[in-house]
Motif scaffolding. Structure first.
Motif, short mmCIF file in Angstrom:
data_model
loop_
_atom_site.label_atom_id
_atom_site.label_comp_id
_atom_site.label_asym_id
_atom_site.label_seq_id
_atom_site.Cartn_x
_atom_site.Cartn_y
_atom_site.Cartn_z
N ARG A 2 0.83 -1.21 0.00
CA ARG A 2 0.00 0.00 0.00
C ARG A 2 0.86 1.26 0.00
O ARG A 2 0.57 2.22 -0.73
CB ARG A 2 -0.93 -0.02 1.22
N PHE A 20 -4.87 5.89 3.19
CA PHE A 20 -6.16 5.60 2.57
C PHE A 20 -7.27 6.41 3.24
O PHE A 20 -8.08 7.07 2.57
CB PHE A 20 -6.45 4.10 2.68
N GLY A 65 -0.06 2.70 5.51
CA GLY A 65 -0.82 2.61 4.28
C GLY A 65 -2.30 2.84 4.50
O GLY A 65 -2.96 3.54 3.72
N ALA A 72 -5.30 1.26 -4.45
CA ALA A 72 -4.15 1.18 -3.56
C ALA A 72 -4.49 0.46 -2.26
O ALA A 72 -3.61 -0.10 -1.61
CB ALA A 72 -3.61 2.58 -3.27
N MET A 73 -5.74 0.47 -1.88
CA MET A 73 -6.20 -0.25 -0.70
C MET A 73 -6.38 -1.74 -0.99
O MET A 73 -6.03 -2.60 -0.18
CB MET A 73 -7.54 0.35 -0.23
#
Length: 222
Positions: A77, A145, A141, A98-99
């Motif tokens: 991430r 998000f 990460g 990206a998650m």
């Protein structure tokens, strides 16, 4: 949070075999139902004290298994967010990718991709306190998000956005655990549904839809 400092021999064959066997047993049968002797036997080891020698207690083994997978996912991430943020201001779809992608494409030296999500579901159900104490609830990460989702969904109330993030995260974990189980049963990594590109697109759509909620749908009907 417990700081885990594994011994220098962490990467050796015996440790890896024990970890792979333990994670699979915990994923398939739950935490309480699995004894350490069974882990040793499944890993093909003769020394009944092998788990104690390499990890300490059962809780220590659980913690290390949790941290192994969490670190791999967070690294993926962070790498994706680094690239997105270097290009400019990410859109919601990019943030969702990206998650999601690091948890459907990750692997590790002890077969983390085979059983990790079913394992963490069982840890959360049976040993919630240990899970919370071991895995940071907001890794770097995941924090990035959350920050992007708040930016993109403003001016919705923060409490509403946080609720949607929670619902999206829980739904994603359930879906990925189901995907993992289906792929694992086949052993080939090729599943008639989960291996299709539209299944991944649908997974991204589901997470994005939960985050957006009824706001856009209501606006479209107005």
């Amino acid at each position: 949070m417990h700081a885990i400092t594994p011994p220098a021999s962490r990467g050796n064959t015996t440790r890896n075999e024990l970890k792979r066997a333990a994670r699979r047993l915990f994923a398939e049968r739950g935490i309480a139902a699995v004894g350490m002797r069974e882990v040793v036997e499944t890993a093909g080891q003769r020394n009944a004290a092998a788990v104690h020698y390499h990890f300490g207690s059962k809780d220590d083994l659980l913690r290390e298994l949790l941290v192994d997978g969490a670190a791999l996912i967070d690294a993926g991430r962070r790498e994706m967010f680094d690239a997105l943020e270097a290009e400019g201001t990410p859109r919601l779809r990019d943030v969702v990718r990206a998650m999601v992608l690091p948890i459907v494409a990750f692997s590790g030296p002890t077969g983390e991709h085979e059983t990790y999500f079913r394992f963490i579901v069982n840890v959360q159900n049976e040993r919630r306190a240990l899970f919370r104490d071991t895995v940071p609830e907001h890794s770097e990460g995941f924090r990035r998000f959350v920050a992007h989702v708040h930016r993109l969904l403003a001016p919705l109330p923060a409490a509403t956005i946080n609720q949607r993030i929670l619902f999206a995260s829980l739904s994603l974990q359930t879906l990925v655990a189901a995907r993992e189980a289906s792929l694992d049963r086949l052993g080939s990594g090729d599943h008639h549904f989960w291996s299709r590109a539209d299944a991944l697109a649908g997974l991204l759509d589901a997470v994005e839809a939960i985050l957006v909620g009824a706001r856009d749908a209501n606006a479209a009907r107005a």
